[in-house]
Design an enzyme around this catalytic site. Structure first.
Site, mmCIF file in Angstrom:
data_model
loop_
_atom_site.group_PDB
_atom_site.id
_atom_site.type_symbol
_atom_site.label_atom_id
_atom_site.label_comp_id
_atom_site.label_asym_id
_atom_site.label_seq_id
_atom_site.Cartn_x
_atom_site.Cartn_y
_atom_site.Cartn_z
ATOM 1 N N GLU A 1 8.052 12.882 -38.910
ATOM 2 C CA GLU A 1 6.725 13.108 -39.506
ATOM 3 C C GLU A 1 5.875 11.851 -39.489
ATOM 4 O O GLU A 1 6.384 10.728 -39.385
ATOM 5 C CB GLU A 1 6.874 13.642 -40.924
ATOM 6 C CG GLU A 1 7.672 12.735 -41.819
ATOM 7 C CD GLU A 1 7.085 12.621 -43.204
ATOM 8 O OE1 GLU A 1 5.847 12.560 -43.319
ATOM 9 O OE2 GLU A 1 7.880 12.566 -44.154
ATOM 10 N N ASP B 1 1.792 20.066 -60.606
ATOM 11 C CA ASP B 1 1.949 19.330 -59.356
ATOM 12 C C ASP B 1 3.343 19.565 -58.776
ATOM 13 O O ASP B 1 4.321 18.922 -59.168
ATOM 14 C CB ASP B 1 1.702 17.828 -59.573
ATOM 15 C CG ASP B 1 1.642 17.066 -58.253
ATOM 16 O OD1 ASP B 1 1.945 17.665 -57.197
ATOM 17 O OD2 ASP B 1 1.296 15.871 -58.280
ATOM 18 N N LYS C 1 12.370 11.757 -53.933
ATOM 19 C CA LYS C 1 12.071 10.478 -54.562
ATOM 20 C C LYS C 1 12.321 10.559 -56.059
ATOM 21 O O LYS C 1 12.057 11.586 -56.692
ATOM 22 C CB LYS C 1 10.622 10.085 -54.259
ATOM 23 C CG LYS C 1 10.391 9.952 -52.761
ATOM 24 C CD LYS C 1 8.922 9.813 -52.413
ATOM 25 C CE LYS C 1 8.692 10.119 -50.950
ATOM 26 N NZ LYS C 1 8.394 11.547 -50.689
HETATM 27 N N1 PSU Z 1 9.437 10.151 -47.063
HETATM 28 C C1 PSU Z 1 9.140 8.826 -47.078
HETATM 29 N N2 PSU Z 1 7.839 8.467 -47.284
HETATM 30 C C2 PSU Z 1 6.834 9.400 -47.453
HETATM 31 C C3 PSU Z 1 7.167 10.794 -47.431
HETATM 32 C C4 PSU Z 1 8.484 11.108 -47.229
HETATM 33 O O1 PSU Z 1 10.015 7.967 -46.918
HETATM 34 O O2 PSU Z 1 5.672 9.027 -47.604
HETATM 35 C C5 PSU Z 1 6.041 11.816 -47.574
HETATM 36 C C6 PSU Z 1 6.342 13.114 -46.814
HETATM 37 O O3 PSU Z 1 5.330 13.297 -45.842
HETATM 38 C C7 PSU Z 1 6.269 14.195 -47.873
HETATM 39 C C8 PSU Z 1 5.295 13.596 -48.813
HETATM 40 O O4 PSU Z 1 5.895 15.448 -47.344
HETATM 41 O O5 PSU Z 1 5.778 12.246 -48.910
HETATM 42 C C9 PSU Z 1 5.225 14.288 -50.150
HETATM 43 O O6 PSU Z 1 3.900 14.304 -50.584
HETATM 44 P P1 PSU Z 1 3.478 15.203 -51.836
HETATM 45 O O7 PSU Z 1 4.330 14.714 -52.966
HETATM 46 O O8 PSU Z 1 1.998 14.933 -52.024
HETATM 47 O O9 PSU Z 1 3.723 16.619 -51.462
HETATM 48 MN MN MN Z 2 1.398 17.081 -55.199
#
Ligand code: PSU
Ligand code: MN
Length: 304
Positions: free
Chosen positions: A28, A140, A161
């Protein structure tokens, strides 16, 4: 004259690998554009692709450039992804970016959707998006979860995370019938940390086992994705006390600055990277590298 919508474009090497039945691993671009700082992101992009190739598979980094969804980027396109200024695209944003001719980096959900549609069944990332702390009030919940529920792709990640509500995220994955496998672990990984404090429902001990589970999931009509969760290598794990301090500070910063929506995850990651003097950056890059290697091994096992 409005931009004319274009079908996803496969790079020549990705098209060739798919046509000849070789393993392909989707990567990605949001983690490059919004999760890692420049110039480390550009170096990481090259290293990730090299890691996948070293295992005998073909890397396919996914992004939207000038309104065209690409599966497999060349050097100049990787430069653009890592140079900054791209929008962060989840699934709902794909049509908008294509229709308006924009540049954007794809999240887990958006990368999975494009890759699966192109016939790429394996994908490596760092951490999935999930249910945020306080989601009961903010609502969220990452679109990654709904995306995985309806997209047949095997995602190798280091869990979610630690900035998220890990237990709630695992509950949603269960509700959405997304299988979760620990890779050589009984603990669901917590991204920067090897153990999130939550168990995994299932464990596999090699790429062949993961591939066998994926084939069976698909053969039995499983239309969802599958999470193959690999902990960060022990030597690269972030110190626990440092981790807990950064997390508490980061969450307080978000509240103070009123950060919401798709800016939450990038803002928290940036706080970790700056406030740890790069320690969390090294951890993040190490875990994505390890996931790219494992994804390539699974892709090769599936192709064989
Ligand atoms: N893994 C990482 N760094 C990132 C992400 C994943 O090591 O930045 C990203 C991915 O693209 C994932 C996003 O889809 O974080 C999640 O964003 P949100 O919490 O806004 O859905
Ligand atoms: Mn979000």
């Amino acid at each position: 004259m409005p931009h004319v919508a274009t079908a996803p474009v496969l790079s020549p090497s990705v098209a060739d690998a798919l046509a000849s039945g070789r393993g392909v691993v989707a990567l990605e671009s949001t983690l490059l554009a919004h999760g890692l700082p420049a110039p480390e992101n550009r170096k990481a992009a090259d290293e990730l692709e090299a890691t996948v190739r070293a295992q005998g598979a073909e890397p396919a980094t996914v992004a939207v450039l000038d309104g065209v969804p690409y599966i497999g980027l060349d050097e100049g396109q990787l430069d653009r992804v890592c140079a900054g200024g791209l929008d962060k695209l989840s699934v709902r944003d794909l049509g908008v970016a294509v229709g308006l001719g924009r540049d954007g980096a794809t999240t887990v959900a958006a990368t999975a959707a494009l890759a699966a549609a192109a016939g790429v069944p394996v994908f490596a990332t760092g951490g999935l998006g999930g249910v945020h702390r306080g989601a009961r009030d903010t609502w969220d919940v990452s679109a990654d979860l709904a995306g995985l529920a309806r997209t047949p792709i095997l995602v190798v990640c280091s869990g979610v995370k630690s900035i998220l509500d890990v237990g709630a995220t695992l509950e949603v994955l269960e509700t959405e019938s997304v299988p979760v496998l620990g890779y050589r672990t009984d603990a669901f990984p917590g991204f920067y940390r090897r153990d999130s404090g939550h168990p995994v429902p299932w464990r596999v001990n090699g790429p062949d086992e993961a591939a066998a589970v994926w084939r069976a999931h698909r053969a039995l009509g499983g239309g969802s994705g599958l999470v193959l969760a690999q902990p960060v290598p022990g030597a690269d794990e972030l110190d626990l006390a440092l981790h807990d301090r950064l997390l508490a500070e980061g969450l307080a910063l978000l509240a103070e600055r009123g950060v919401t929506g798709k800016d939450v995850t990038p803002a928290l990651l940036e706080h970790f990277h700056t406030a740890s003097d790069g320690a969390s950056l090294a951890t993040n890059i190490a875990l994505v590298q390890a996931n790219a290697a494992l994804a390539a091994q699974v892709a090769v096992a599936l192709a064989g």
